[in-house]
Enzyme design. Structure first.
Site, PDB file in Angstrom:
ATOM      1  N   HIS A 242      -0.866  11.239  -2.274  1.00 21.12           N
ATOM      2  CA  HIS A 242      -2.168  10.838  -1.741  1.00 21.12           C
ATOM      3  C   HIS A 242      -3.101  12.000  -1.443  1.00 21.12           C
ATOM      4  O   HIS A 242      -4.247  12.033  -1.909  1.00 21.12           O
ATOM      5  CB  HIS A 242      -1.987   9.998  -0.477  1.00 21.12           C
ATOM      6  CG  HIS A 242      -3.280   9.507   0.092  1.00 21.12           C
ATOM      7  ND1 HIS A 242      -4.052  10.258   0.963  1.00 21.12           N
ATOM      8  CD2 HIS A 242      -3.978   8.369  -0.123  1.00 21.12           C
ATOM      9  CE1 HIS A 242      -5.154   9.584   1.267  1.00 21.12           C
ATOM     10  NE2 HIS A 242      -5.134   8.437   0.631  1.00 21.12           N
TER      11      HIS A 242
ATOM     12  N   ASP B  58      -0.965   6.163  -5.525  1.00 18.77           N
ATOM     13  CA  ASP B  58      -2.013   7.143  -5.839  1.00 18.77           C
ATOM     14  C   ASP B  58      -1.464   8.162  -6.834  1.00 18.77           C
ATOM     15  O   ASP B  58      -0.368   8.689  -6.635  1.00 18.77           O
ATOM     16  CB  ASP B  58      -2.430   7.878  -4.560  1.00 18.77           C
ATOM     17  CG  ASP B  58      -2.869   6.914  -3.473  1.00 18.77           C
ATOM     18  OD1 ASP B  58      -3.880   6.222  -3.671  1.00 18.77           O
ATOM     19  OD2 ASP B  58      -2.173   6.840  -2.433  1.00 18.77           O
TER      20      ASP B  58
ATOM     21  N   HIS C 267       0.834  -1.205   0.000  1.00 18.58           N
ATOM     22  CA  HIS C 267       0.000   0.000   0.000  1.00 18.58           C
ATOM     23  C   HIS C 267       0.872   1.259   0.000  1.00 18.58           C
ATOM     24  O   HIS C 267       1.685   1.456   0.906  1.00 18.58           O
ATOM     25  CB  HIS C 267      -0.900  -0.015   1.238  1.00 18.58           C
ATOM     26  CG  HIS C 267      -1.882   1.111   1.283  1.00 18.58           C
ATOM     27  ND1 HIS C 267      -1.994   1.941   2.352  1.00 18.58           N
ATOM     28  CD2 HIS C 267      -2.804   1.525   0.378  1.00 18.58           C
ATOM     29  CE1 HIS C 267      -2.957   2.822   2.129  1.00 18.58           C
ATOM     30  NE2 HIS C 267      -3.463   2.591   0.939  1.00 18.58           N
TER      31      HIS C 267
END
Ligand code: G3P
Ligand code: MG
Length: 247
Positions: free
Chosen positions: A53, A40, A11
């Site tokens: 992000h 992201d 992640h």
């Protein structure tokens, strides 16, 4: 084209060990033996796709203000590592292009989460997908996801053959079946705080279920028992080591 999904996806790289969404974080995930990373992507004011992000700079850099109002030249010198630990001083916000270079060099799979700044849903998807289209070959190792339905629709239009992940908040949308029918996702990516009854409902779609963000091995095992296929984790090595063996 069938998607070769891993059971654990790093992640924002490997956020528990390196500053999130940086080249160092991608390298850290690869060093841990993790096969895919989630990052992201959003746009600067001058349409440079960057890996970042938040909509604002404060939390993860020494800058301030909205990303959407910054030129890439304003961002490229910012510190994106020293907030995390002194040992990461000098680490910068990567562009998508720089991140892809590392992903290719480390032979990783990629979940590109399109994370547009408000009002930039269409352009962010267009620019990011254009860049990916110029270099990405390994489509069994690529998943495009977004909370933004506008961005996901651009993905359907521009790259209809590429695998999409329908990214859900913890509250299930009332029109979930319509969304699945419209976006024809290859995965459903759902929040770890989703109620168990809603997770059971997701199973009915008979699509791989990926859960974010799971850092607790016991939770991962419980979710595997429910029928969940994979996890986004800040500490992907810990989750990977503690999952039950596949038969
Ligand atoms: O794509 C899974 C997960 O990253 C979604 O939430 O806020 O961490 O981008 P967030
Ligand atoms: Mg994300």
């Amino acid at each position: 084209m069938s998607l070769r999904l891993p059971r654990v996806i790093g992640h924002r790289g490997a956020k528990a060990y390196a500053p999130e969404n940086t080249l160092e974080s991608i390298h850290t995930a690869a060093d841990l033996g993790i096969k895919w990373v989630e990052l992201d992507v959003k746009l600067t004011k001058d349409d440079v796709p960057i890996i970042f992000h938040d909509d604002t700079l404060e939390r993860t850099t020494n800058g301030s203000g909205p990303v959407a109002e910054m030129l890439y030249d304003d961002l490229k010198h910012l510190e994106a590592g020293s907030w995390y630990a002194d040992s990461f001083a000098g680490v910068k916000i990567p562009t998508l292009e720089e991140a892809l270079d590392v992903i290719y060099a480390r032979d990783l799979g990629f979940n590109m989460e399109i994370k547009p700044c408000p009002g930039r849903e269409k352009e962010t998807a267009e620019v990011a997908l254009d860049l990916l289209a110029a270099s990405w070959d390994a489509h069994e190792q690529l998943l495009i996801s977004s909370f933004s339905h506008v961005s996901l629709e651009v993905a359907c239009d521009m790259a209809g053959d590429w695998a999409r992940g329908l990214l859900l908040e913890k509250e299930m949308p009332e029109n979930l079946s319509d969304l699945v029918e419209f976006f024809t996702p290859k995965t459903i990516n759902f929040d770890a705080e989703t109620e168990a009854s809603a997770v059971e409902m997701l199973l009915d779609f008979e699509l791989p279920l990926l859960c974010y963000t799971v850092n607790d091995p016991m939770l991962a095992r419980r979710l595997v028992n429910l029928g969940v296929d994979g996890f986004f984790s800040d500490c992907p090595d810990v989750i990977k080591e503690n999952l039950p063996r596949m038969h």
